[in-house]
Write a protein that holds these residues in place. Structure first.
Motif, PDB file in Angstrom:
ATOM      1  N   VAL A 130      -3.608  33.772  46.201  1.00 51.04           N
ATOM      2  CA  VAL A 130      -4.577  33.090  45.165  1.00 51.04           C
ATOM      3  C   VAL A 130      -4.231  31.676  44.919  1.00 51.04           C
ATOM      4  CG1 VAL A 130      -5.772  33.153  43.067  1.00 51.04           C
ATOM      5  CG2 VAL A 130      -3.873  35.694  44.022  1.00 51.04           C
ATOM      6  N   PRO A 131      -4.590  30.872  45.443  1.00 50.97           N
ATOM      7  CA  PRO A 131      -4.720  29.527  45.419  1.00 50.97           C
ATOM      8  C   PRO A 131      -4.005  28.983  43.843  1.00 50.97           C
ATOM      9  CG  PRO A 131      -5.609  29.614  47.879  1.00 50.97           C
ATOM     10  CD  PRO A 131      -5.453  31.298  46.680  1.00 50.97           C
ATOM     11  N   ARG A 132      -6.282  29.570  43.093  1.00 47.91           N
ATOM     12  CA  ARG A 132      -6.002  29.315  42.094  1.00 47.91           C
ATOM     13  C   ARG A 132      -5.080  29.620  40.921  1.00 47.91           C
ATOM     14  NH1 ARG A 132     -10.822  28.105  39.296  1.00 47.91           N
ATOM     15  NH2 ARG A 132     -12.159  28.830  41.082  1.00 47.91           N
ATOM     16  N   TRP A 133      -4.498  30.568  41.198  1.00 46.06           N
ATOM     17  CA  TRP A 133      -2.511  30.626  40.372  1.00 46.06           C
ATOM     18  C   TRP A 133      -1.855  30.183  41.288  1.00 46.06           C
ATOM     19  CZ3 TRP A 133      -3.634  37.188  40.365  1.00 46.06           C
ATOM     20  CH2 TRP A 133      -4.462  37.832  40.046  1.00 46.06           C
ATOM     21  N   ASN A 134      -1.395  29.357  42.193  1.00 43.27           N
ATOM     22  CA  ASN A 134      -0.596  28.650  42.974  1.00 43.27           C
ATOM     23  C   ASN A 134      -0.024  27.666  42.600  1.00 43.27           C
ATOM     24  OD1 ASN A 134       0.595  28.478  46.054  1.00 43.27           O
ATOM     25  ND2 ASN A 134       2.096  28.748  44.043  1.00 43.27           N
ATOM     26  N   MET A 135      -0.249  27.380  40.663  1.00 44.99           N
ATOM     27  CA  MET A 135      -0.419  25.808  41.149  1.00 44.99           C
ATOM     28  C   MET A 135       0.917  25.316  40.002  1.00 44.99           C
ATOM     29  SD  MET A 135      -4.392  24.795  40.530  1.00 44.99           S
ATOM     30  CE  MET A 135      -4.372  25.940  39.091  1.00 44.99           C
ATOM     31  N   ILE A 136       1.968  25.245  40.169  1.00 40.52           N
ATOM     32  CA  ILE A 136       2.605  24.592  39.210  1.00 40.52           C
ATOM     33  C   ILE A 136       2.783  22.982  38.985  1.00 40.52           C
ATOM     34  CG2 ILE A 136       5.358  25.229  39.296  1.00 40.52           C
ATOM     35  CD1 ILE A 136       5.461  27.740  41.127  1.00 40.52           C
ATOM     36  N   PRO A 137       2.856  22.681  38.498  1.00 39.56           N
ATOM     37  CA  PRO A 137       3.754  23.244  36.614  1.00 39.56           C
ATOM     38  C   PRO A 137       1.954  23.974  36.059  1.00 39.56           C
ATOM     39  CG  PRO A 137       3.587  20.968  36.640  1.00 39.56           C
ATOM     40  CD  PRO A 137       2.876  21.118  38.412  1.00 39.56           C
ATOM     41  N   LEU A 138       0.800  23.732  37.067  1.00 36.42           N
ATOM     42  CA  LEU A 138      -0.407  24.184  35.854  1.00 36.42           C
ATOM     43  C   LEU A 138      -0.365  25.462  35.098  1.00 36.42           C
ATOM     44  CD1 LEU A 138      -3.236  21.758  37.024  1.00 36.42           C
ATOM     45  CD2 LEU A 138      -2.257  22.141  35.021  1.00 36.42           C
ATOM     46  N   THR A 139      -0.497  26.408  35.723  1.00 35.72           N
ATOM     47  CA  THR A 139      -0.313  27.738  35.913  1.00 35.72           C
ATOM     48  C   THR A 139       0.416  28.088  34.451  1.00 35.72           C
ATOM     49  OG1 THR A 139      -1.286  28.654  37.190  1.00 35.72           O
ATOM     50  CG2 THR A 139      -0.163  30.158  36.381  1.00 35.72           C
ATOM     51  N   PRO A 140       2.076  27.830  34.878  1.00 32.83           N
ATOM     52  CA  PRO A 140       3.029  27.983  33.447  1.00 32.83           C
ATOM     53  C   PRO A 140       2.449  27.323  32.685  1.00 32.83           C
ATOM     54  CG  PRO A 140       4.372  27.572  35.804  1.00 32.83           C
ATOM     55  CD  PRO A 140       2.776  27.082  35.908  1.00 32.83           C
ATOM     56  N   ALA A 141       2.195  25.785  32.614  1.00 32.21           N
ATOM     57  CA  ALA A 141       2.084  24.952  31.112  1.00 32.21           C
ATOM     58  C   ALA A 141       0.466  25.343  30.343  1.00 32.21           C
ATOM     59  CB  ALA A 141       1.344  23.419  32.519  1.00 32.21           C
ATOM     60  N   LEU A 142      -0.317  26.251  31.584  1.00 34.20           N
ATOM     61  CA  LEU A 142      -1.298  26.923  30.493  1.00 34.20           C
ATOM     62  C   LEU A 142      -0.463  28.397  29.629  1.00 34.20           C
ATOM     63  CD1 LEU A 142      -4.434  27.657  29.957  1.00 34.20           C
ATOM     64  CD2 LEU A 142      -4.120  28.531  32.554  1.00 34.20           C
ATOM     65  N   PHE A 143       0.115  29.588  30.402  1.00 36.41           N
ATOM     66  CA  PHE A 143       0.208  30.245  29.499  1.00 36.41           C
ATOM     67  C   PHE A 143       1.341  29.649  28.627  1.00 36.41           C
ATOM     68  CE2 PHE A 143      -0.762  32.797  32.565  1.00 36.41           C
ATOM     69  CZ  PHE A 143      -0.931  34.219  32.767  1.00 36.41           C
ATOM     70  N   LEU A 144       2.355  28.775  28.226  1.00 39.29           N
ATOM     71  CA  LEU A 144       3.180  28.613  27.547  1.00 39.29           C
ATOM     72  C   LEU A 144       2.085  27.509  26.639  1.00 39.29           C
ATOM     73  CD1 LEU A 144       6.138  27.436  30.074  1.00 39.29           C
ATOM     74  CD2 LEU A 144       5.883  29.310  28.075  1.00 39.29           C
ATOM     75  N   THR A 145       0.883  26.522  27.127  1.00 42.10           N
ATOM     76  CA  THR A 145       0.257  26.117  25.379  1.00 42.10           C
ATOM     77  C   THR A 145      -0.167  27.017  24.527  1.00 42.10           C
ATOM     78  OG1 THR A 145      -0.453  25.372  27.357  1.00 42.10           O
ATOM     79  CG2 THR A 145       0.710  23.703  26.481  1.00 42.10           C
ATOM     80  N   LEU A 146      -0.817  28.088  25.628  1.00 42.37           N
ATOM     81  CA  LEU A 146      -1.486  28.724  24.590  1.00 42.37           C
ATOM     82  C   LEU A 146      -0.942  29.889  23.711  1.00 42.37           C
ATOM     83  CD1 LEU A 146      -4.071  29.848  26.745  1.00 42.37           C
ATOM     84  CD2 LEU A 146      -5.189  27.950  25.200  1.00 42.37           C
ATOM     85  N   SER A 147       0.320  30.277  24.260  1.00 45.28           N
ATOM     86  CA  SER A 147       1.109  30.518  23.700  1.00 45.28           C
ATOM     87  C   SER A 147       2.136  30.484  22.428  1.00 45.28           C
ATOM     88  CB  SER A 147       2.481  31.838  24.278  1.00 45.28           C
ATOM     89  OG  SER A 147       3.459  32.238  23.061  1.00 45.28           O
ATOM     90  N   LEU A 148       2.354  28.475  22.342  1.00 45.71           N
ATOM     91  CA  LEU A 148       2.785  28.613  21.507  1.00 45.71           C
ATOM     92  C   LEU A 148       1.897  27.585  21.091  1.00 45.71           C
ATOM     93  CD1 LEU A 148       4.702  25.909  23.310  1.00 45.71           C
ATOM     94  CD2 LEU A 148       5.957  27.664  22.050  1.00 45.71           C
ATOM     95  N   ALA A 149       0.739  27.254  20.756  1.00 44.06           N
ATOM     96  CA  ALA A 149      -0.713  27.069  19.693  1.00 44.06           C
ATOM     97  C   ALA A 149      -1.043  28.047  18.924  1.00 44.06           C
ATOM     98  CB  ALA A 149      -2.350  26.749  20.505  1.00 44.06           C
ATOM     99  N   GLY A 150      -0.646  29.553  20.143  1.00 42.87           N
ATOM    100  CA  GLY A 150      -1.473  30.912  19.237  1.00 42.87           C
ATOM    101  C   GLY A 150      -0.416  30.912  18.176  1.00 42.87           C
ATOM    102  N   GLY A 151       1.092  31.314  18.424  1.00 41.75           N
ATOM    103  CA  GLY A 151       2.017  31.261  17.521  1.00 41.75           C
ATOM    104  C   GLY A 151       2.266  30.390  16.489  1.00 41.75           C
ATOM    105  N   ALA A 152       1.377  29.195  16.382  1.00 42.80           N
ATOM    106  CA  ALA A 152       2.160  27.904  15.074  1.00 42.80           C
ATOM    107  C   ALA A 152       0.794  28.427  14.336  1.00 42.80           C
ATOM    108  CB  ALA A 152       1.715  26.565  16.242  1.00 42.80           C
ATOM    109  N   LEU A 153      -0.221  28.576  14.968  1.00 44.31           N
ATOM    110  CA  LEU A 153      -1.806  29.464  14.068  1.00 44.31           C
ATOM    111  C   LEU A 153      -1.237  29.976  13.067  1.00 44.31           C
ATOM    112  CD1 LEU A 153      -5.270  29.041  16.287  1.00 44.31           C
ATOM    113  CD2 LEU A 153      -4.328  28.017  14.163  1.00 44.31           C
ATOM    114  N   LEU A 154      -0.545  31.420  13.856  1.00 43.05           N
ATOM    115  CA  LEU A 154      -0.092  32.777  13.480  1.00 43.05           C
ATOM    116  C   LEU A 154       0.617  32.315  12.255  1.00 43.05           C
ATOM    117  CD1 LEU A 154      -0.156  35.578  16.179  1.00 43.05           C
ATOM    118  CD2 LEU A 154      -1.564  35.758  14.386  1.00 43.05           C
ATOM    119  N   ALA A 155       2.058  31.686  12.822  1.00 43.19           N
ATOM    120  CA  ALA A 155       2.851  30.781  11.299  1.00 43.19           C
ATOM    121  C   ALA A 155       2.654  30.094  10.715  1.00 43.19           C
ATOM    122  CB  ALA A 155       4.598  30.542  12.832  1.00 43.19           C
TER     123      ALA A 155
END
Length: 296
Positions: A132-157
């Protein structure tokens, strides 16, 4: 690929839950007693709820425990091990905060690292897939998951200043992921010749469809999404996940009740927006098996 509701719920909810646990482990906010109980209840409801949702996509959910034994080679197994370790560590840290009204910084830091490590291992389940070439993009795919997780976590916190910066970073990462992802399949070098292994015999083209009807591969791995539909959903997802929460945080308001109401709206909007972008994450994924069926 066909987006499964259970997988969308898993990646959305668990990311938010572990993002909140990350900030709680760092003592942000440094709450104790019943206030701490509310924060940890929300974090565990999201994290555990997301993990439970993921089991609904398994053919044999009762065998899910076997995945933990493959941690040396499987990112799925690493995710499971990391998630359990994070939940147990942060559970111990929560006991101190709720019942003893104290914080253990070393345990909290370890729990925070394991929490964000869980999000990273989740992202690598998809980023490792060359099919799946659209997923097989490092570091973009991990960065996407991490930034969205941290942004949501900061909002909730309730970390408004940190949430603002992380939302901007997540928005930029999301735009970069879409830009690069739209070209990923074409630049991957994968063609019908390479997909069938017949490239040495000349130009390869499909003479007729391999099947007269559908099959498992077509149902699971070949999902064609119209460009106009995708563009519309991108706008909706970006506005809800990034722009509206930023607006809610930027508005100068007086009164604690109104401030809390805007914070709640920012969180709700972000969750819906992330779910929308996550649906696109799966719906826009182009598996190379589609080449064999003439769908790419």
């Amino acid at each position: 690929m066909h987006p499964a509701p259970s997988v969308i719920a898993f990646t959305t909810l668990s990311g938010l839950g572990f993002g909140l646990l990350f900030f709680l482990g760092l003592g942000l906010p440094a709450v104790t007693g019943w206030v701490a109980f509310v924060f940890y209840a929300i974090a565990y409801a999201l994290a555990v709820g997301g993990l439970l949702a993921s089991t609904l996509h398994l053919g044999r959910p009762e065998r899910a425990w076997k995945a933990f034994s493959q941690w040396r080679s499987s990112w799925l197994s690493r995710e499971g091990c990391c998630a359990v370790a994070a939940l147990l560590t942060m559970g111990l840290y929560a006991i101190g905060a709720i019942f003893l009204e104290t914080h253990w910084p070393l345990i909290g830091a370890l729990g925070a690292a394991l929490s964000i490590g869980t999000v990273f291992t989740t992202s690598m389940i998809y980023a490792q897939l060359r099919t799946v070439p659209r997923w097989n993009m490092i570091p973009l795919t991990p960065a996407l998951f991490l930034t969205l997780s941290l942004a949501g976590g900061a909002l909730l916190a309730g970390q408004e200043s940190k949430a603002t910066g992380l939302l901007v970073l997540a928005g930029l990462t999301l735009l970069a992921y879409w830009h690069q992802g739209d070209r990923a399949f074409d630049t991957s070098g994968t063609t019908m010749a390479s997909a069938t292994g017949l490239g040495t015999g000349g130009q390869v083209r499909a003479f007729e469809p391999p099947h007269t009807g559908t099959n498992y591969l077509l149902r699971e791995f070949v999902h064609q999404l119209g460009r106009k539909h995708a563009a519309r959903l991108r706008v909706i997802g970006f506005v809800l996940a990034i722009m509206l929460p930023l607006l809610c945080l930027a508005l100068p308001v007086g009164g604690l009740a109104l401030k809390h109401a805007l914070a709640g709206l920012a969180v709700l909007s972000h969750i819906i927006g992330v779910a929308c972008t996550r649906w696109l994450f799966f719906a826009e994924a182009e598996h190379v098996v589609g080449l064999y069926y003439g769908k790419r």
